[in-house]
Design a protein around this motif. Structure first.
Motif, PDB file in Angstrom:
ATOM      1  N   LEU A 184       0.864  -1.194   0.000  1.00 22.99           N
ATOM      2  CA  LEU A 184       0.000   0.000   0.000  1.00 22.99           C
ATOM      3  C   LEU A 184       0.890   1.230   0.000  1.00 22.99           C
ATOM      4  CD1 LEU A 184      -2.652  -1.240   2.585  1.00 22.99           C
ATOM      5  CD2 LEU A 184      -2.848  -1.218   0.092  1.00 22.99           C
ATOM      6  N   PHE A 214      -2.215   7.084   3.198  1.00 21.13           N
ATOM      7  CA  PHE A 214      -2.831   5.993   3.935  1.00 21.13           C
ATOM      8  C   PHE A 214      -2.803   6.305   5.429  1.00 21.13           C
ATOM      9  CE2 PHE A 214      -1.557   3.784   0.026  1.00 21.13           C
ATOM     10  CZ  PHE A 214      -2.740   3.123  -0.275  1.00 21.13           C
ATOM     11  N   PHE A 259      -8.012  -0.833   4.175  1.00 18.80           N
ATOM     12  CA  PHE A 259      -7.191   0.368   4.329  1.00 18.80           C
ATOM     13  C   PHE A 259      -8.094   1.597   4.359  1.00 18.80           C
ATOM     14  CE2 PHE A 259      -6.984   0.180  -0.452  1.00 18.80           C
ATOM     15  CZ  PHE A 259      -7.473   1.452  -0.738  1.00 18.80           C
ATOM     16  N   TYR A 312      -7.800   5.777   3.428  1.00 18.19           N
ATOM     17  CA  TYR A 312      -7.002   6.759   2.704  1.00 18.19           C
ATOM     18  C   TYR A 312      -7.702   8.112   2.810  1.00 18.19           C
ATOM     19  CZ  TYR A 312      -4.229   8.708  -1.173  1.00 18.19           C
ATOM     20  OH  TYR A 312      -3.376   9.450  -1.946  1.00 18.19           O
ATOM     21  N   VAL A 321      -8.044   2.724  -7.546  1.00 20.52           N
ATOM     22  CA  VAL A 321      -7.143   1.891  -6.757  1.00 20.52           C
ATOM     23  C   VAL A 321      -6.442   0.958  -7.737  1.00 20.52           C
ATOM     24  CG1 VAL A 321      -6.913   0.207  -4.893  1.00 20.52           C
ATOM     25  CG2 VAL A 321      -8.690   1.972  -4.763  1.00 20.52           C
ATOM     26  N   VAL A 336      -1.387  -4.120  -5.505  1.00 22.78           N
ATOM     27  CA  VAL A 336      -1.718  -4.572  -4.159  1.00 22.78           C
ATOM     28  C   VAL A 336      -1.659  -6.091  -4.160  1.00 22.78           C
ATOM     29  CG1 VAL A 336      -3.401  -4.512  -2.290  1.00 22.78           C
ATOM     30  CG2 VAL A 336      -3.192  -2.553  -3.833  1.00 22.78           C
TER      31      VAL A 336
END
Length: 380
Positions: free
Chosen positions: A255, A282, A295, A297, A315, A320
């Motif tokens: 990330l 993040f 997560f 953000y 994203v 990831v």
């Protein structure tokens, strides 16, 4: 697989024919076993395992033609095909009614949540009288002439283990049951309702189950006020921010800056379509974490939104990686990844994904790609 690990397959031996050879039943059984093991090895290593089609668990209607003995708390397993983790094909040719209480082990009958699955099994059929006795020992003059490949329905009140192997070819799976449904709030004296049955525990057929995006904390395509959008982005609140949830663990070290991008496309009554990028970082997972299931953000710059803006969230899921270092399958198919904590919204047309199992998640089965979503901003 490391250098110290072995390939968990017995050596394959095939019959070598020669003139004058004496063959017995053992030799022909071994000949069958050779070809069956080759087929199973090819199936699980090249293609994988899981549910291929069908095998849905449905509430059994009270007026069903073939109800179980009690007629309550029962499900019907629809016809279908699956492959277990050993490479055996599990064929259910007709629908099957299952009385949950009767199928449960007695020790689990006080549980309110149960799991229903299917397991490959074999049984001897067609008794046949032998012509010659076995000269090497006591033999039965009646033997079964065929082995029928079948299945057995399994029901448990204990949560089944998850296959966490990254490579399902090199080592055999210990858990032979293919779990099809989780059923909650079971009252054995009452018929089941559709909303009690969760089908998303099924393993889709393949070499591995891709990690996907299962929830976000905004409504795709929705219109928010400027204040609502600021709260969602965490503009003025360190506890705010965009949240993205995954079906499994992802590596926190993947990330990185640039994985999430927020782009604002300007609207309004005048000339529009100018764009700018909103800075952010993040907030979760916390530093030092190895894996994360979610997560957060949040915006870290002071740019402000205006009436008519569109906020585009991207994203880069290919960057990831999950626990097995595979990319997240991130395509936001139909823009229908559900909102975290909200009831799934009904949609006309495609109410469930092509697999027939809801709720929707990201992914097409190819892995990677970019997850895209957006929302609009109005002054009030």
């Amino acid at each position: 697989m490391t250098e110290t690990e072995g390939f968990d397959v017995e050596p394959l031996r095939r019959l070598r024919y020669f003139h004058g050879q004496l063959l017995g039943a053992r030799d022909f059984r071994n000949e069958q076993a050779y070809f069956r093991e080759k087929l199973k090895l090819r199936m699980r290593c090249l293609l994988g395992y899981g549910v291929v089609c069908g095998l849905f668990a449905e509430p059994l209607p009270p007026d069903d033609d073939c109800p179980p003995e009690t007629g309550a708390a029962a499900v019907r397993i629809t016809p279908g095909l699956a492959v277990d983790c050993d490479g055996n094909e599990v064929v259910v040719g007709g629908s099957c009614a299952v009385d949950l209480r009767k199928a449960l082990p007695e020790a689990d009958r006080d549980k309110k949540t149960v799991w229903v699955g299917v397991e490959y099994c074999e049984r001897p059929v067609e008794p046949t009288r032998t012509v010659y006795d076995d000269g090497c020992g006591d033999g039965d003059d009646c033997q079964f002439g065929y082995t029928e490949e079948s299945y057995a329905i399994r029901v448990t009140g204990c949560e089944p283990p998850v296959d966490e192997r990254c490579d399902t070819c090199c080592s055999r799976c210990r858990h032979k049951v293919l779990w099809l449904a989780k059923i909650t709030d079971v009252d054995f004296g009452k018929p089941l309702r559709k909303e009690q049955i969760y089908l998303n525990i099924r393993r889709p057929f393949g070499r591995h189950v891709p990690t996907v995006i299962t929830g976000i904390n905004w409504i795709h395509g929705h219109t928010y006020t400027i204040d609502e959008a600021k709260a969602l982005l965490g503009t003025q609140n360190e506890d705010g921010g965009l949240r993205v949830r995954f079906s499994g663990d992802v590596r926190a070290d993947t990330l990185q800056p640039g994985v999430v991008e927020i782009q604002v496309i300007e609207g309004g009554s005048g000339r529009s379509a100018a764009t700018w990028y909103m800075g952010g970082q993040f907030a979760e997972p916390a530093a030092g974490a190895e894996f994360a299931r979610e997560f957060r953000y949040r915006q870290t710059t002071r740019e402000t939104l205006q009436d008519g803006d569109r906020v585009l969230v991207s994203v880069r899921a290919a960057f990831v990686l999950d626990r097995c270092c595979r990319p997240v399958d991130g395509t936001n198919v139909g823009g229908r990844v559900p909102t975290i904590g909200a009831e799934p919204a009904g949609a006309p047309g495609c109410a469930v994904p092509p697999s027939g199992i809801g709720p929707w998640t990201s992914g097409t089965g190819a892995g990677g790609d970019v997850f895209e979503s957006w929302f609009f901003v109005k002054e009030r």
